[in-house]
Design a protein around this motif. Structure first.
Motif, short mmCIF file in Angstrom:
data_model
loop_
_atom_site.label_atom_id
_atom_site.label_comp_id
_atom_site.label_asym_id
_atom_site.label_seq_id
_atom_site.Cartn_x
_atom_site.Cartn_y
_atom_site.Cartn_z
N ALA A 163 0.99 -1.13 0.17
CA ALA A 163 -0.17 -0.17 -0.08
C ALA A 163 1.05 1.30 -0.32
O ALA A 163 0.09 2.37 -0.92
N ASP A 164 2.48 1.43 0.38
CA ASP A 164 2.35 2.65 0.53
C ASP A 164 3.30 2.81 -0.20
O ASP A 164 4.17 4.11 -0.29
N HIS A 165 3.48 1.81 -1.72
CA HIS A 165 4.06 2.25 -2.64
C HIS A 165 2.81 1.99 -3.58
O HIS A 165 3.26 2.63 -4.83
N ALA A 166 2.11 2.32 -3.42
CA ALA A 166 0.75 2.23 -4.36
C ALA A 166 1.05 3.30 -5.66
O ALA A 166 1.22 3.46 -6.66
N GLN A 167 0.70 5.24 -5.10
CA GLN A 167 0.42 5.72 -5.71
C GLN A 167 2.70 6.12 -5.82
O GLN A 167 1.98 6.46 -7.26
N GLU A 168 2.98 5.43 -5.79
CA GLU A 168 4.16 6.21 -6.81
C GLU A 168 4.46 4.97 -7.79
O GLU A 168 4.51 5.49 -8.72
N VAL A 169 4.41 3.73 -7.76
CA VAL A 169 4.44 3.02 -8.92
C VAL A 169 3.14 3.53 -10.20
O VAL A 169 3.76 3.60 -11.12
N ALA A 170 2.36 4.06 -9.15
CA ALA A 170 1.44 4.20 -10.21
C ALA A 170 1.55 5.50 -11.38
O ALA A 170 1.31 5.56 -12.53
N ASP A 171 2.34 6.26 -10.13
CA ASP A 171 2.73 7.59 -10.84
C ASP A 171 3.89 6.90 -12.57
O ASP A 171 3.37 7.61 -13.27
N LYS A 172 4.74 6.04 -11.94
CA LYS A 172 5.23 5.72 -12.87
C LYS A 172 5.29 4.43 -14.10
O LYS A 172 5.31 5.08 -15.16
N LEU A 173 4.10 4.19 -13.82
CA LEU A 173 3.15 3.09 -14.69
C LEU A 173 2.81 4.19 -15.53
O LEU A 173 3.04 4.05 -17.01
N VAL A 174 2.11 5.72 -15.19
CA VAL A 174 1.15 6.26 -16.09
C VAL A 174 2.24 6.95 -17.02
O VAL A 174 2.33 6.88 -18.08
N THR A 175 3.55 7.69 -16.47
CA THR A 175 4.27 7.84 -17.74
C THR A 175 4.81 6.74 -18.72
O THR A 175 5.17 6.99 -19.79
N LEU A 176 5.05 5.60 -18.54
CA LEU A 176 5.17 4.51 -19.19
C LEU A 176 4.38 4.43 -20.42
O LEU A 176 4.06 3.11 -20.84
N GLY A 177 2.99 5.24 -19.31
CA GLY A 177 2.05 4.46 -20.81
C GLY A 177 0.64 3.52 -20.44
O GLY A 177 0.49 3.26 -22.04
N ILE A 178 0.83 3.32 -19.74
CA ILE A 178 -0.47 2.37 -19.12
C ILE A 178 -1.57 2.89 -19.13
O ILE A 178 -1.31 4.11 -18.41
N ALA A 179 -2.83 2.32 -19.35
CA ALA A 179 -4.08 2.73 -19.51
C ALA A 179 -4.94 2.40 -18.01
O ALA A 179 -5.95 3.15 -18.09
N TYR A 180 -4.71 1.44 -18.07
CA TYR A 180 -5.81 0.58 -17.97
C TYR A 180 -4.67 -0.19 -15.92
O TYR A 180 -4.31 -1.26 -16.64
N ILE A 181 -5.56 0.51 -14.75
CA ILE A 181 -4.89 -0.48 -13.29
C ILE A 181 -5.81 -1.39 -12.67
O ILE A 181 -6.65 -0.40 -12.30
#
Lengths: 213, 213
Positions: A163-181
Motif C-alpha cells: 500500500a505505501d508504494h501504490a501511488q508512487e508506482v502508479a505515477d511511474k506506470l502512467v508515465t510509461l503509457g499504462i492506461a488500465y490499472i
DNA sequence: TAGATTGTTAATCGATTAACAATC
DNA sequence: TAGATTGTTAATCGATTAACAATC
C-alpha cells in the motif's frame, strides 16, 4: 457530472452489474455442461442466483443467446455466446506489478487463461524475487518495465504492490503509457483522466457478505 | 421476487454500492491522515473517485460524520466514523478453506487485520500442506473442521478450493453450520436459503476495467 | 393442441445528480 | 460580513420487476 473512473472510457452495452451477472451465468453454464445438460431455462439460472428470471432473460437477450420458448437456452451455444459477448475468447495481455503473495497467487490463478487473461510477466524491485519463475512467467526488475511495455505494447497492469508504494508506482506506470490499472491495493490512486483504475475492493466484498456480527 | 443471496439476510442502511464507496473514502482518509491533513471536503473526495460530490455528502451523512460548512469534514473523526459504521473495529473471525496460492495469499494479506478480519486457521486435505504455518496461522486437515467450527463458533469461511471441488466442499460446510461463504472460486454454489454466498468475481472486476481491446 | 418459456414492453423501485437553504 | 461547503429535498436517471403476447 463525471462518470466513475472504471466506467468512463468504454461505454459497452453491458452495465457493471450485468457483467457481474453474466460471468456468473457463465459459471452456471460450465457446470451444466459438465453434467451433460443440453438446455437450461432462465428460471433455473435465476433460482441459483436468487434473482428475478426476467432479469436473466433480459441479460441473455443482449448476448443474442438464441433461447427457444418452451425448451429454454441451449447450454453450449449460450456459453459460447457469453464468451463472445464478454470477450473471453480475445487474448488480453497484462503485467503483474508487485511479486508478493497476492501477485504470485494471481500469476498462478488457473482461471485467468479461461477468460483470456494472459499474464506475460511480473515485476518487482526486490532482488530476491527477480529471476524467479512461476508457471513460465518470470519476475523482472522494475527497471526493465519501460522496455517491456514498449516491446509488448501492454496497456493493462495488475497492481499488487504494498500500500505505501501504490501511488508512487502508479505515477511511474502512467508515465510509461499504462492506461488500465487493476488495483488490488487498498489505496485510491491519483491518475490523469485518460487512465482507468478499477478498485478490486476485497473489504467491500466481505462487508457485502455480512454487515452485522 | 427473491433478493440476491448476498443481500438477503441483513438489511443494513448501506447499499452494496454505498459500502464500496465508503471503503474507498476510508482509503482516501488514511492517506490524507498520513499527509497530515486535518480537513477534507466532499468535493476533494469526489474528484479522486470521479463521482458526484453530493453522493459523497449523502454517504457520509449516513455515518454521522460531523462535517462543518465551509471547512469540510475532520479527517480523523470521519475515518473513525466510517470504521464504526462499517464495523472495521469489530473482530470478525474466519477460516480459510483451501490452502492453495490464493488461500495462502489471503492468510498473509496485511490489510485484513486493519479491517477487523481475523483469519484463525486454514484447512486443506493435502497432507503436504497440513501443519504448515503462515503468520501464526496453521493449516489443518479438513477432518478437523467439524471440531474447529464447534469450538470457535466461526460462521464465515473464505472458500479458495479448486473449482471442481467447490460445490462438494460447500455442501460439507453447510452441514457443519457455516452461514456465510466468501466464494473466491469461479463457481455458483447451490446452498440452502439460510446460507449467504458472496461471489468474489475476479473476472467481472477485470471486465469492468476494460470491455474492449 | 395445450402448456411452458421466451422476448419485450410497461410499471416500479432505487440510486444518482441537481439545486439550494442553512451555516460556519 | 461574504463566500464556501454542508445537509437535504426534489428531479432525473437507470436498473429491476411484473406482465403478457408470441411461439415452440
Amino acid at each position: 457530472m463525471l462518470l466513475k473512473a472504471s466506467t468512463k472510457v468504454t461505454r459497452s452495452k453491458f452495465s457493471a452489474k450485468a457483467i457481474e451477472r453474466l460471468t456468473l451465468y457463465h459459471c452456471i453454464l460450465c457446470q451444466a455442461l459438465l453434467h451433460g445438460e443440453d438446455f437450461i431455462s432462465s428460471a433455473q439460472i435465476a433460482s441459483l442466483l436468487r434473482i428475478d428470471d426476467s432479469q436473466v432473460r433480459k441479460d441473455l437477450a443482449l448476448c443474442q443467446a438464441g433461447g427457444k420458448a418452451k425448451i429454454g437456452y441451449p447450454v453450449k451455444t449460450l456459453k459460447i455466446a457469453i464468451e463472445y459477448a464478454l470477450g473471453f475468447s480475445r487474448r488480453k495481455e497484462v503485467f503483474i506489478i508487485g511479486a508478493g503473495n497476492l501477485g504470485f497467487a494471481l500469476a498462478q490463478y488457473d482461471d485467468f487463461p479461461n477468460y483470456g487473461i494472459d499474464v506475460l510477466a511480473l515485476f518487482d524491485n526486490n532482488p530476491d524475487k527477480i529471476g524467479q519463475k512461476i508457471k513460465k512467467k518470470e519476475v523482472f526488475s522494475t527497471d526493465e518495465l519501460p522496455n517491456a511495455i514498449k516491446r509488448s505494447n501492454v496497456k493493462t497492469v495488475i497492481l499488487t504492490v504494498p500500500a505505501d508504494h501504490a501511488q508512487e508506482v502508479a505515477d511511474k506506470l502512467v508515465t510509461l503509457g499504462i492506461a488500465y490499472i487493476w488495483n488490488f491495493t487498498p489505496c485510491v490512486l491519483k491518475v490523469p483522466d485518460a487512465v482507468t483504475v478499477h478498485y478490486e475492493n476485497l473489504m467491500s466484498g466481505f462487508l457485502q457478505l455480512r454487515t452485522c456480527d
